[in-house]
Design a protein around this motif. Sequence first.
Motif, mmCIF file in Angstrom:
data_model
loop_
_atom_site.group_PDB
_atom_site.id
_atom_site.type_symbol
_atom_site.label_atom_id
_atom_site.label_comp_id
_atom_site.label_asym_id
_atom_site.label_seq_id
_atom_site.Cartn_x
_atom_site.Cartn_y
_atom_site.Cartn_z
ATOM 1 N N ILE A 1 -13.077 3.987 -0.561
ATOM 2 C CA ILE A 1 -12.686 2.596 -0.759
ATOM 3 C C ILE A 1 -12.140 2.340 -2.162
ATOM 4 O O ILE A 1 -11.262 1.496 -2.357
ATOM 5 C CB ILE A 1 -13.865 1.640 -0.461
ATOM 6 C CG1 ILE A 1 -13.340 0.205 -0.309
ATOM 7 C CG2 ILE A 1 -14.944 1.739 -1.535
ATOM 8 C CD1 ILE A 1 -14.377 -0.752 0.241
ATOM 9 N N PHE A 2 -12.602 3.110 -3.147
ATOM 10 C CA PHE A 2 -12.164 2.881 -4.525
ATOM 11 C C PHE A 2 -10.699 3.297 -4.712
ATOM 12 O O PHE A 2 -9.884 2.529 -5.229
ATOM 13 C CB PHE A 2 -13.073 3.629 -5.500
ATOM 14 C CG PHE A 2 -14.512 3.237 -5.395
ATOM 15 C CD1 PHE A 2 -14.936 1.993 -5.832
ATOM 16 C CD2 PHE A 2 -15.452 4.100 -4.839
ATOM 17 C CE1 PHE A 2 -16.279 1.622 -5.733
ATOM 18 C CE2 PHE A 2 -16.785 3.745 -4.735
ATOM 19 C CZ PHE A 2 -17.201 2.496 -5.171
ATOM 20 N N GLN B 1 -8.528 3.784 -2.338
ATOM 21 C CA GLN B 1 -7.683 3.012 -1.430
ATOM 22 C C GLN B 1 -7.433 1.604 -1.953
ATOM 23 O O GLN B 1 -6.373 1.024 -1.704
ATOM 24 C CB GLN B 1 -8.316 2.977 -0.043
ATOM 25 C CG GLN B 1 -8.456 4.350 0.604
ATOM 26 C CD GLN B 1 -7.155 5.128 0.607
ATOM 27 O OE1 GLN B 1 -6.279 4.894 1.428
ATOM 28 N NE2 GLN B 1 -7.001 6.054 -0.327
ATOM 29 N N TRP B 2 -8.398 1.063 -2.662
ATOM 30 C CA TRP B 2 -8.185 -0.240 -3.296
ATOM 31 C C TRP B 2 -7.075 -0.125 -4.345
ATOM 32 O O TRP B 2 -6.185 -0.964 -4.408
ATOM 33 C CB TRP B 2 -9.477 -0.744 -3.929
ATOM 34 C CG TRP B 2 -9.341 -2.122 -4.531
ATOM 35 C CD1 TRP B 2 -8.916 -2.440 -5.789
ATOM 36 C CD2 TRP B 2 -9.605 -3.357 -3.863
ATOM 37 N NE1 TRP B 2 -8.902 -3.800 -5.967
ATOM 38 C CE2 TRP B 2 -9.322 -4.397 -4.797
ATOM 39 C CE3 TRP B 2 -10.055 -3.694 -2.593
ATOM 40 C CZ2 TRP B 2 -9.477 -5.743 -4.474
ATOM 41 C CZ3 TRP B 2 -10.218 -5.046 -2.278
ATOM 42 C CH2 TRP B 2 -9.929 -6.045 -3.216
ATOM 43 N N HIS B 3 -7.120 0.931 -5.153
ATOM 44 C CA HIS B 3 -6.056 1.149 -6.139
ATOM 45 C C HIS B 3 -4.713 1.359 -5.438
ATOM 46 O O HIS B 3 -3.692 0.847 -5.872
ATOM 47 C CB HIS B 3 -6.383 2.375 -6.999
ATOM 48 C CG HIS B 3 -7.387 2.124 -8.069
ATOM 49 N ND1 HIS B 3 -7.125 1.351 -9.172
ATOM 50 C CD2 HIS B 3 -8.673 2.577 -8.208
ATOM 51 C CE1 HIS B 3 -8.193 1.321 -9.961
ATOM 52 N NE2 HIS B 3 -9.145 2.058 -9.398
ATOM 53 N N ILE C 1 -4.269 -2.355 -2.706
ATOM 54 C CA ILE C 1 -4.560 -3.745 -3.042
ATOM 55 C C ILE C 1 -4.197 -4.067 -4.493
ATOM 56 O O ILE C 1 -3.384 -4.946 -4.759
ATOM 57 C CB ILE C 1 -6.042 -4.080 -2.769
ATOM 58 C CG1 ILE C 1 -6.389 -3.782 -1.302
ATOM 59 C CG2 ILE C 1 -6.322 -5.547 -3.093
ATOM 60 C CD1 ILE C 1 -5.551 -4.542 -0.294
ATOM 61 N N SER C 2 -4.803 -3.356 -5.440
ATOM 62 C CA SER C 2 -4.436 -3.612 -6.845
ATOM 63 C C SER C 2 -3.099 -2.977 -7.193
ATOM 64 O O SER C 2 -2.457 -3.350 -8.185
ATOM 65 C CB SER C 2 -5.520 -3.110 -7.797
ATOM 66 O OG SER C 2 -5.720 -1.710 -7.651
ATOM 67 N N CYS D 1 -1.328 -4.123 2.473
ATOM 68 C CA CYS D 1 -2.589 -4.777 2.808
ATOM 69 C C CYS D 1 -3.087 -4.316 4.185
ATOM 70 O O CYS D 1 -4.276 -4.026 4.363
ATOM 71 C CB CYS D 1 -2.399 -6.289 2.785
ATOM 72 S SG CYS D 1 -3.893 -7.232 3.138
ATOM 73 N N PHE E 1 -4.734 -0.926 4.206
ATOM 74 C CA PHE E 1 -6.104 -0.973 3.703
ATOM 75 C C PHE E 1 -7.052 -1.517 4.770
ATOM 76 O O PHE E 1 -8.125 -0.949 5.019
ATOM 77 C CB PHE E 1 -6.175 -1.850 2.445
ATOM 78 C CG PHE E 1 -7.535 -1.920 1.822
ATOM 79 C CD1 PHE E 1 -7.973 -0.917 0.972
ATOM 80 C CD2 PHE E 1 -8.382 -2.985 2.086
ATOM 81 C CE1 PHE E 1 -9.242 -0.973 0.399
ATOM 82 C CE2 PHE E 1 -9.648 -3.054 1.518
ATOM 83 C CZ PHE E 1 -10.073 -2.041 0.672
ATOM 84 N N TYR F 1 -10.678 -0.548 6.609
ATOM 85 C CA TYR F 1 -11.880 -1.343 6.331
ATOM 86 C C TYR F 1 -11.746 -2.721 6.984
ATOM 87 O O TYR F 1 -11.623 -3.745 6.293
ATOM 88 C CB TYR F 1 -12.090 -1.480 4.822
ATOM 89 C CG TYR F 1 -12.101 -0.154 4.110
ATOM 90 C CD1 TYR F 1 -13.208 0.697 4.196
ATOM 91 C CD2 TYR F 1 -10.999 0.288 3.390
ATOM 92 C CE1 TYR F 1 -13.222 1.930 3.580
ATOM 93 C CE2 TYR F 1 -10.998 1.526 2.766
ATOM 94 C CZ TYR F 1 -12.111 2.341 2.862
ATOM 95 O OH TYR F 1 -12.113 3.575 2.246
ATOM 96 N N LEU G 1 -10.977 -10.345 1.999
ATOM 97 C CA LEU G 1 -9.715 -9.944 1.379
ATOM 98 C C LEU G 1 -8.661 -11.026 1.539
ATOM 99 O O LEU G 1 -7.883 -11.294 0.617
ATOM 100 C CB LEU G 1 -9.223 -8.635 1.995
ATOM 101 C CG LEU G 1 -8.051 -7.960 1.282
ATOM 102 C CD1 LEU G 1 -8.434 -7.620 -0.156
ATOM 103 C CD2 LEU G 1 -7.633 -6.697 2.017
#
Length: 520
Positions: free
Chosen positions: A58-59, A61-63, A66-67, A227, A230, A234, A241
């Motif tokens: 998740i870390f 994939q967030w980078h 999303i971010s 988005c 991701f 999840y 989100l």
Amino acid sequence: MPLLDSLIARGAEGDPAFLAGAAATVAAGCALCATLYRLWLHPLAKIPGPKYMAISDIFSQWHHFISLDMSPYAIELHRKYGPVVRIGPNRVIVAGSVAWLQVYGVRGSSGVGEFGKTQGFLYPTDHMALLGAPWEDHRRQRRQLNHAFSVAALHEQEPIITQYVNRLMEELAARATRGEAVDIVQWLNLCTFDVIGDLCFGESFQGLEGNTTFVDNTFRMLIGNSCIRFLNQYPLLKIPLMILLGTKETKVALEAGKANAGLGKVKAQARMAKGDYEDGRRDFATYMLRKGKDGERGLSDAEVGALSSILVLAGSETTATALSGFVYFLSRPENAEKRRILEDEIRAAFADDADINMTSTGHLEYLRVFLEETMRMYPPAATMTPRISPGAEVGGYWLPQGSLIHVYSNAAYRDPANFTDPDSFHPERWLKPAHPQHDARFDSDKKEVFKPFSFGARDCIGKNLAYAEMRVIASRLVYNFDFKLLPGQDDWMAKQPNTLLWLKEGFKVQPSLHKKAVAA
């Protein structure tokens, strides 16, 4: 054992509080066991990287999605941990210095041993087009499309391309005459999208005529698709989100993607219905619709549609990105001397703007290295789609079958181990010793690491078209105009988020007509 008997009895009685507590305890125990396994016993446990990333995908994939800052973060990770870095339980990033040969260059017979693509990574049906197709389909499609990107085809397509480049020059000249500043990123996007629209569908998107909808929707779509990728992993995070990102903005992004997909489908169907043009004009569809010796078409209608959509995005946005970077570096004050060298080369080479074409720009050496350095500093495809290990050693580490491999081009291009003064713009690093601007301090650069169009059997099929288009547009921009970067935009490149492509904002320059253009 009274305590054990009591616990069993409470469970048998269905005590809600007890059951909830037991479930939480089991879940915590499973999470702890999974964490300990991933950190110490997993096959990738020996690969260096942030420990928190090894625990869960998740870390990273967030980078990634999303971010949208994984691309610059990858530079930091490689500099700290080395060429192979673990960023998930079953996921690594590999520097290009290792990946090009050991991942992208590996292919056995019939694709056995290939580091394949992850189907559905880009969109659900990406397996029908080159970027995500299985090996056999990729080879068949590539064989059909190779003719569309040959040198002969390039010359056939040049008149189509030239008409839109002419229009771009006219629009910029009109604004230069009126003393207006322009968003050069927007104009370059409109031009390259119109070019590729005509080459794929037989008609442009009319961006240079003022219809910016398709181009605007493309960048909204990239955010929406990121988005979705991701949330596909999840789904339980969908509601928080949406609250975080904004429901309205996300909905607009997804609707933009649907609108572009619908328009692309309509245009592809209309182009297929035309077949061959009576006047002998040839575009990409001409080659995609060709029949083989057996009288059967090599590509299905669905494949032609999917390939057209891929070619539109890959053949327009990346070229516009490279050209935007070109103008940005060209117009920065600290590059004044490099700009003068380039201007002298181009303006001395041509007596008239009409002399600038794909062939005549091929010998412009300083233009070539200026473009190469632009793509090193600002690679159009900074993020590659992930590959899947067939079970192989990469960079000294065994990656079991199914391990996911990511490559970030800019991480290799900004590595001091590969390039001298990697964070500064130096076109002369690419020059041969005989050139008067050659600088020996760059002789030790590992230029073989530089692969702006990927590498191996799945490299970019349109790289020759991209180089030719960039040379012509860049030459005509320099020949006709002097550009001044307006103040307050020094961080234009540094602040850009990145999904598969750069989500670049515009930047404004003040164009003025050069005296040779005025005289003409």
